[in-house]
Scaffold this motif. Structure first.
Motif, PDB file in Angstrom:
ATOM      1  N   ASN A 123     -37.273 -24.701 107.971  1.00 17.53           N
ATOM      2  CA  ASN A 123     -38.261 -25.676 108.451  1.00 17.53           C
ATOM      3  C   ASN A 123     -38.139 -27.041 107.783  1.00 17.53           C
ATOM      4  O   ASN A 123     -38.939 -27.924 108.012  1.00 17.53           O
ATOM      5  N   ASN A 124     -37.116 -27.201 106.949  1.00 16.72           N
ATOM      6  CA  ASN A 124     -36.899 -28.501 106.293  1.00 16.72           C
ATOM      7  C   ASN A 124     -35.401 -28.675 106.069  1.00 16.72           C
ATOM      8  O   ASN A 124     -34.871 -28.270 105.035  1.00 16.72           O
ATOM      9  N   GLU A 125     -34.736 -29.267 107.031  1.00 15.70           N
ATOM     10  CA  GLU A 125     -33.274 -29.380 106.941  1.00 15.70           C
ATOM     11  C   GLU A 125     -32.838 -30.380 105.860  1.00 15.70           C
ATOM     12  O   GLU A 125     -31.673 -30.399 105.479  1.00 15.70           O
ATOM     13  N   GLU A 126     -33.753 -31.193 105.354  1.00 11.98           N
ATOM     14  CA  GLU A 126     -33.387 -32.146 104.311  1.00 11.98           C
ATOM     15  C   GLU A 126     -33.541 -31.568 102.906  1.00 11.98           C
ATOM     16  O   GLU A 126     -33.187 -32.227 101.924  1.00 11.98           O
ATOM     17  N   ALA A 127     -34.078 -30.339 102.810  1.00 11.67           N
ATOM     18  CA  ALA A 127     -34.250 -29.712 101.500  1.00 11.67           C
ATOM     19  C   ALA A 127     -32.892 -29.364 100.903  1.00 11.67           C
ATOM     20  O   ALA A 127     -31.879 -29.241 101.606  1.00 11.67           O
ATOM     21  N   ASN A 128     -32.880 -29.225  99.570  1.00 13.92           N
ATOM     22  CA  ASN A 128     -31.662 -28.811  98.851  1.00 13.92           C
ATOM     23  C   ASN A 128     -30.468 -29.699  99.188  1.00 13.92           C
ATOM     24  O   ASN A 128     -29.382 -29.217  99.515  1.00 13.92           O
ATOM     25  N   ASP A 129     -30.720 -31.010  99.113  1.00 15.33           N
ATOM     26  CA  ASP A 129     -29.649 -31.984  99.373  1.00 15.33           C
ATOM     27  C   ASP A 129     -29.030 -31.780 100.751  1.00 15.33           C
ATOM     28  O   ASP A 129     -27.814 -31.666 100.912  1.00 15.33           O
ATOM     29  N   LEU A 130     -29.908 -31.708 101.786  1.00 12.56           N
ATOM     30  CA  LEU A 130     -29.540 -31.597 103.199  1.00 12.56           C
ATOM     31  C   LEU A 130     -28.987 -30.215 103.574  1.00 12.56           C
ATOM     32  O   LEU A 130     -28.496 -30.036 104.680  1.00 12.56           O
ATOM     33  N   ARG A 131     -29.076 -29.234 102.657  1.00 12.79           N
ATOM     34  CA  ARG A 131     -28.586 -27.894 102.991  1.00 12.79           C
ATOM     35  C   ARG A 131     -29.673 -27.054 103.659  1.00 12.79           C
ATOM     36  O   ARG A 131     -29.395 -25.975 104.180  1.00 12.79           O
ATOM     37  N   GLY A 132     -30.904 -27.572 103.685  1.00 11.85           N
ATOM     38  CA  GLY A 132     -31.988 -26.866 104.327  1.00 11.85           C
ATOM     39  C   GLY A 132     -32.504 -25.713 103.483  1.00 11.85           C
ATOM     40  O   GLY A 132     -32.115 -25.513 102.331  1.00 11.85           O
ATOM     41  N   ASN A 133     -33.395 -24.940 104.099  1.00 12.58           N
ATOM     42  CA  ASN A 133     -33.940 -23.773 103.406  1.00 12.58           C
ATOM     43  C   ASN A 133     -33.910 -22.551 104.323  1.00 12.58           C
ATOM     44  O   ASN A 133     -34.789 -21.707 104.272  1.00 12.58           O
TER      45      ASN A 133
END
Length: 547
Positions: A123-133
């Motif tokens: 639900n957050n593709e920008e998390a973890n340096d654009l690797r998502g969650n």
């Protein structure tokens, strides 16, 4: 090994593709699955062979130095099985998202892009340096761990000079047009069927890594590896199975199994071959020929053949034939008029004529029956159509790579330009000829074009007249001509002022004055003149009384 990057690129193309290309992904997935299952079977057989060889060395030769290799083989087998199981679990999710229909024998949502992308990126593709969650980040980590362990085993079996760096799944290079993207984003964008084909390609990647490591370990046993590609499957993976006439058809030519020591040769008489992926794959480009479209039809079938020669481990070559076809479709023409839907006779009618399916290959030639077509010097899609007759038929063809394709003929209805209005002003005010005015009054004569026609065709909305005749009627007498005004070269769209002659100024009160406009003509953009015969004598005459 089938390149995963090739599948990623196809997934990007498929963001706006039609159902034929989606079906091509499904076919590709099936072929990759068959090739992968063959590789899995051969790798397992190879491990069994190596364990058997270790037992033979202990029993027959008394050699025990390779007994520890059994644990290594078991670790390799287990890690590969775990990673394949992980990929199969993701495949099951993709199949559910694609909504397999047993009755229809097809996927109900093969073009789905949002649900599968959220599955991979969360639900957050920008998390973890654009690797998502989502699921993709864990899959990437598992792949990298797999590569790391296998590389450690590989380097332990070779000299320092042959050590290789640890393989990792890398983020793509920054693309200024698209912005920075991670491996997770780039790999799993696109329709769900492309994701499924990518997963099958990943399995091939796993089995290839396993085979490379097994080949190195087999050297310790002093026996040649029995793993040889004795069954090789050729196939063609088209970018699209329907191609507009005049456009190039492109298909990837692949073999179901390849290696660094197996370099196939690709040939075809129908088109151009470009090698890819180090020579293990090729792109065949064939020009779609409009002559394959039957008369009166909108599409036809064009066949192509290719030959793939694969060197065999035993010497010689195995020749594989590719015999496929694609659909050639006549490109749809889109006509957009910059001004009107009808064409005005003897006017510069601007038209946009486009065949979007041809893209940069669109190089049109336009002919007009009963008229002329003038091409723009700055835009190949823009034309000026000058019709003379009704109907006017516009014939469009396009030429690319020496091939001329007739795209279509479109009839247009031709009408006359709207009738202009003759306006008379007396002393600056509009007059309809009712009432009386001083003999010294100022008179202005103007031809007013239709407002919309003037806005759209300013070079065709110019009017002139031969002359203005002034007549005077006194008492019960017959009107007599008292003045003629030559209007040659005057644009009556701007109006012209006339002065009444002395005979009018000296006439007694109650006398009648007639101001008549003679022989009105329209001037078009070429300077050609045509008679405007729709203005009646009543409309072109001003009459009033002298007071």
């Amino acid at each position: 090994m089938i390149s995963m990057m090739y599948l990623v690129l196809l997934a990007i193309f498929a963001l706006s593709v039609n159902v034929e290309v989606l079906d091509a992904f499904i076919r590709l997935q099936g072929r990759l699955k068959v090739a992968g299952e063959e590789n899995q079977e051969k790798n397992l057989a190879f491990i069994d062979f190596m364990n058997q060889r270790i037992d033979e060395q202990v029993e027959n030769e008394g050699k025990k130095e390779n007994v520890g290799l059994r644990d290594t083989l078991s670790l390799i087998k287990q890690m590969t099985a775990d990673l394949i199981t992980e990929l199969d679990s993701h495949m099951a999710e993709m199949i559910e998202i694609a909504d397999w229909d047993e009755e229809e024998n097809d996927y109900g949502r093969k073009d789905q892009t949002e649900d599968n992308y959220q599955y991979w990126l969360g639900n957050n593709e920008e998390a973890n340096d654009l690797r998502g969650n989502g699921a993709a980040i864990g899959l990437r980590d598992q792949f990298n761990a797999y590569f790391k362990t296998f590389n450690q085993i590989f380097n332990s079996q070779v000299t320092d000079s042959l050590h290789r760096p640890t393989k990792q799944l890398q983020d793509p290079e920054n693309n200024l047009a698209e912005g920075r993207k991670s491996w997770e984003q780039k790999t799993f964008e696109g329709p769900v069927v492309a994701n499924m084909a990518t997963l099958e390609a990943m399995k091939l990647e796993v089995w290839q890594e396993e085979k490379d490591l097994l080949d190195i370990l087999s050297v310790r046993l002093g026996a040649p590896a029995p793993f040889q590609p004795d069954t090789i499957m050729p196939f063609s993976a088209p970018v699209s199975t329907i191609v507009p006439a005049g456009m190039p058809f492109q298909t990837h030519l692949l073999i179901g199994m390849s290696s660094k020591n197996l370099k196939p040769t690709f040939t075809s008489r129908q088109g151009r071959i470009a090698l890819e992926q180090g020579g293990n794959m090729a792109m065949l480009t064939v020009q779609a020929d409009g002559r394959n479209i039957p008369a009166g039809a909108t599409e036809g079938v064009q066949r192509y053949t290719a030959r793939i020669q694969v060197p065999l481990a035993t010497g010689g070559f195995d020749t594989l034939e590719v015999n496929e076809s694609f659909t050639v479709r006549k490109p749809e023409l889109i006509f957009r008029s910059a001004a009107v839907q009808l064409l005005y006779r003897n006017c510069a009618n601007p038209l946009n004529i486009d065949a979007p399916a041809l893209g940069d290959y669109y190089k049109p030639t336009v002919r007009v029956s009963g008229g002329d077509a003038i091409a723009s010097n700055s835009n190949r899609k823009k034309f000026t159509i000058v019709p003379r007759n009704n109907p006017c038929v516009i014939d469009v063809s396009s030429t690319s790579n020496g091939q001329t394709v007739q795209l279509g003929k479109v009839p247009y209805r031709v009408i006359k330009p709207p009738k202009p209005e003759v306006q008379f002003r007396i002393n600056g005010r509009m007059s309809n000829g009712v009432g009386s005015y001083p003999a010294a009054s100022r008179i202005n004569v103007k031809i007013k074009p239709d407002t919309e026609f003037l806005q759209q065709f300013p070079r065709d909305a110019r009017y002139e007249a031969k002359e203005i005749v002034v007549l005077l009627e006194t008492g019960m007498g017959t009107p007599r001509q008292v003045k003629t005004i030559n209007l040659a070269g005057k644009n009556l769209g701007n109006g012209v002022n006339i002065t009444l002659p002395a005979a009018v100024r000296q006439a007694p009160r109650g006398s009648k004055v007639y101001v008549q406009l003679k022989e009105v003509k329209r001037i078009n953009f070429r300077g050609q003149k045509e008679k405007e015969g729709r203005i009646s004598p009543y409309e072109s005459t001003l009459s009033f009384s002298i007071r």
